[in-house]
Design a protein around this motif. Sequence first.
Motif, short mmCIF file in Angstrom:
data_model
loop_
_atom_site.label_atom_id
_atom_site.label_comp_id
_atom_site.label_asym_id
_atom_site.label_seq_id
_atom_site.Cartn_x
_atom_site.Cartn_y
_atom_site.Cartn_z
N ARG A 63 14.67 5.98 9.24
CA ARG A 63 15.39 5.60 8.03
C ARG A 63 16.43 6.65 7.66
O ARG A 63 16.16 7.85 7.75
CB ARG A 63 14.39 5.41 6.86
N ASN A 64 17.60 6.20 7.25
CA ASN A 64 18.68 7.10 6.86
C ASN A 64 18.53 7.45 5.38
O ASN A 64 18.70 6.60 4.51
CB ASN A 64 20.04 6.44 7.11
N ILE A 65 18.21 8.69 5.08
CA ILE A 65 17.98 9.13 3.71
C ILE A 65 19.29 9.64 3.12
O ILE A 65 19.74 10.74 3.44
CB ILE A 65 16.89 10.23 3.64
N ASP A 66 19.91 8.82 2.25
CA ASP A 66 21.22 9.18 1.71
C ASP A 66 21.27 9.10 0.19
O ASP A 66 22.34 9.15 -0.42
CB ASP A 66 22.31 8.28 2.31
N TYR A 67 20.11 9.01 -0.44
CA TYR A 67 20.03 8.73 -1.88
C TYR A 67 19.03 9.68 -2.52
O TYR A 67 17.89 9.79 -2.06
CB TYR A 67 19.61 7.27 -2.05
N LEU A 68 19.45 10.38 -3.56
CA LEU A 68 18.60 11.34 -4.26
C LEU A 68 18.45 10.93 -5.72
O LEU A 68 19.45 10.75 -6.42
CB LEU A 68 19.21 12.75 -4.17
N ARG A 69 17.20 10.77 -6.16
CA ARG A 69 16.91 10.47 -7.57
C ARG A 69 16.42 11.75 -8.25
O ARG A 69 15.46 12.37 -7.77
CB ARG A 69 15.85 9.38 -7.68
N ILE A 70 17.08 12.12 -9.34
CA ILE A 70 16.77 13.37 -10.03
C ILE A 70 16.28 13.08 -11.44
O ILE A 70 17.02 12.49 -12.25
CB ILE A 70 18.00 14.28 -10.09
N SER A 71 15.07 13.50 -11.75
CA SER A 71 14.58 13.43 -13.12
C SER A 71 15.08 14.65 -13.88
O SER A 71 14.89 15.79 -13.44
CB SER A 71 13.04 13.40 -13.13
N LEU A 72 15.73 14.42 -15.02
CA LEU A 72 16.25 15.53 -15.81
C LEU A 72 15.24 16.05 -16.82
O LEU A 72 15.34 17.19 -17.27
CB LEU A 72 17.52 15.09 -16.57
N THR A 73 14.26 15.22 -17.19
CA THR A 73 13.30 15.62 -18.21
C THR A 73 12.09 14.71 -18.18
O THR A 73 12.16 13.57 -17.69
CB THR A 73 13.95 15.55 -19.62
N VAL B 265 14.94 10.26 -1.52
CA VAL B 265 13.99 11.31 -1.89
C VAL B 265 14.13 11.51 -3.39
O VAL B 265 15.14 11.14 -3.99
CB VAL B 265 14.22 12.62 -1.12
N ARG B 266 13.10 12.11 -3.99
CA ARG B 266 13.06 12.26 -5.45
C ARG B 266 12.83 13.71 -5.82
O ARG B 266 12.09 14.42 -5.13
CB ARG B 266 11.94 11.40 -6.04
N MET B 267 13.44 14.13 -6.91
CA MET B 267 13.21 15.47 -7.41
C MET B 267 12.78 15.38 -8.88
O MET B 267 13.45 14.75 -9.70
CB MET B 267 14.46 16.34 -7.28
N GLY C 256 11.97 20.50 -10.49
CA GLY C 256 12.52 20.90 -9.20
C GLY C 256 11.58 20.71 -8.03
O GLY C 256 11.72 21.38 -7.00
N TYR C 257 10.63 19.78 -8.15
CA TYR C 257 9.70 19.50 -7.06
C TYR C 257 10.23 18.32 -6.26
O TYR C 257 10.41 17.22 -6.80
CB TYR C 257 8.31 19.17 -7.64
N LEU C 258 10.52 18.56 -4.99
CA LEU C 258 11.10 17.53 -4.14
C LEU C 258 10.00 16.71 -3.48
O LEU C 258 9.12 17.26 -2.82
CB LEU C 258 11.98 18.17 -3.06
N SER D 209 8.43 22.87 -3.95
CA SER D 209 9.12 23.31 -5.16
C SER D 209 10.42 24.02 -4.79
O SER D 209 10.42 25.16 -4.33
CB SER D 209 8.23 24.25 -5.98
N LEU D 210 11.54 23.34 -5.02
CA LEU D 210 12.84 23.97 -4.79
C LEU D 210 13.13 24.99 -5.88
O LEU D 210 13.86 25.96 -5.65
CB LEU D 210 13.94 22.91 -4.73
N LYS D 211 12.58 24.77 -7.06
CA LYS D 211 12.79 25.73 -8.16
C LYS D 211 12.21 27.10 -7.80
O LYS D 211 12.87 28.13 -8.00
CB LYS D 211 12.13 25.21 -9.44
N GLU D 212 11.00 27.10 -7.24
CA GLU D 212 10.39 28.37 -6.86
C GLU D 212 11.21 29.08 -5.81
O GLU D 212 11.39 30.30 -5.85
CB GLU D 212 8.96 28.14 -6.36
N LEU D 213 11.75 28.32 -4.86
CA LEU D 213 12.60 28.91 -3.83
C LEU D 213 13.84 29.56 -4.46
O LEU D 213 14.16 30.72 -4.17
CB LEU D 213 13.03 27.85 -2.83
N MET D 214 14.51 28.81 -5.33
CA MET D 214 15.76 29.32 -5.90
C MET D 214 15.50 30.51 -6.82
O MET D 214 16.25 31.50 -6.79
CB MET D 214 16.48 28.20 -6.66
N ARG D 215 14.47 30.42 -7.63
CA ARG D 215 14.21 31.49 -8.59
C ARG D 215 13.58 32.73 -7.94
O ARG D 215 13.45 33.76 -8.59
CB ARG D 215 13.35 30.97 -9.74
N SER D 216 13.21 32.58 -6.67
CA SER D 216 12.76 33.76 -5.93
C SER D 216 13.88 34.36 -5.07
O SER D 216 13.66 35.29 -4.30
CB SER D 216 11.56 33.40 -5.04
#
Length: 291
Positions: A7-17, A256-258, A262-264, A275-282
């Motif tokens: 499957r071609n993954i080309d769509y990202l859903r982001i929860s802001l809150t 994919v969903r975030m 920041g959890y993918l 957790s992409l947040k943990e990666l970035m904040r580290s």
Amino acid sequence: MIDRCGRNIDYLRISLTDRCNLRCIYCMPEEGIRQIPRTELLDTDEIVRICKVASELGISRIKLTGGEPLVRRICTPLVKELKAIPGICQVTLTTNGILLGEQLPGLMEAGLDAVNISLDTLEETTFRKITRRDDFHQVLKGLRAALSYPSLKVKLNCVPTFQSDEELLQVAALARENPLHVRFIEMMPIGLGKEFTARGEEQIKAVLEKEYGLMTPTEEKLGNGPCHYYEVPGFKGKIGFISAMTHKFCNQCNRVRMTAEGYLKACLQYQTGISLKELMRSGCTDQELTE
């Protein structure tokens, strides 16, 4: 990004809150939920950084969701920044519509491409029973505002629970009278949705065809997700169904969903992810984030 199922993954859903100004009976307890501290939510710079990396991997479409995304003040400036990322061709929003009327001019100026508005009934009393709130007329105001922009693609999401057949017909009729698509979303037995008996696609379709005539499937691609649509005689828009239970569509999944923290996640059904947040904040590099 091609996954192991081809499957071609080309769509990202982001929860802001995780916050929401409604308390829908199939989504959130009446007393609300324990809210994530604001410092634990991704900020604008972190979201934009992730989306820049994602665009280089083939993500071209982004959906902003919640909770209710418009309760977070970053929504409009974020749309503008996301639209400026090379490779991102579409930024859309899912909302309950309460704050849409007042924020839509700024969102349109920022470049918003489409909006999905959640509205389960056109009866004010039923709306209050489902949402436990009295914001029915604010939602209608938001819907009217969205329809006032010819360039904005508008879809309306309806989750059938205990509404009468007549109420579902009223919701469907919005696609007859307006250039929008009405989608009926099948209840999934997860979370508070377990408390309700799902009304399947064939049942809803039978109700609609009895009133409005034969519905003809359309092959036209009208969105980023698994919804399939029907044309109805005399309708300006189309009627769609998102039927996770009766018409499984995992083979068509392209997203994919975030989460707001920041959890993918590769799939809504499972807790696995990173957790992409943990990666970035580290202090990770963009290459590490990409991997």
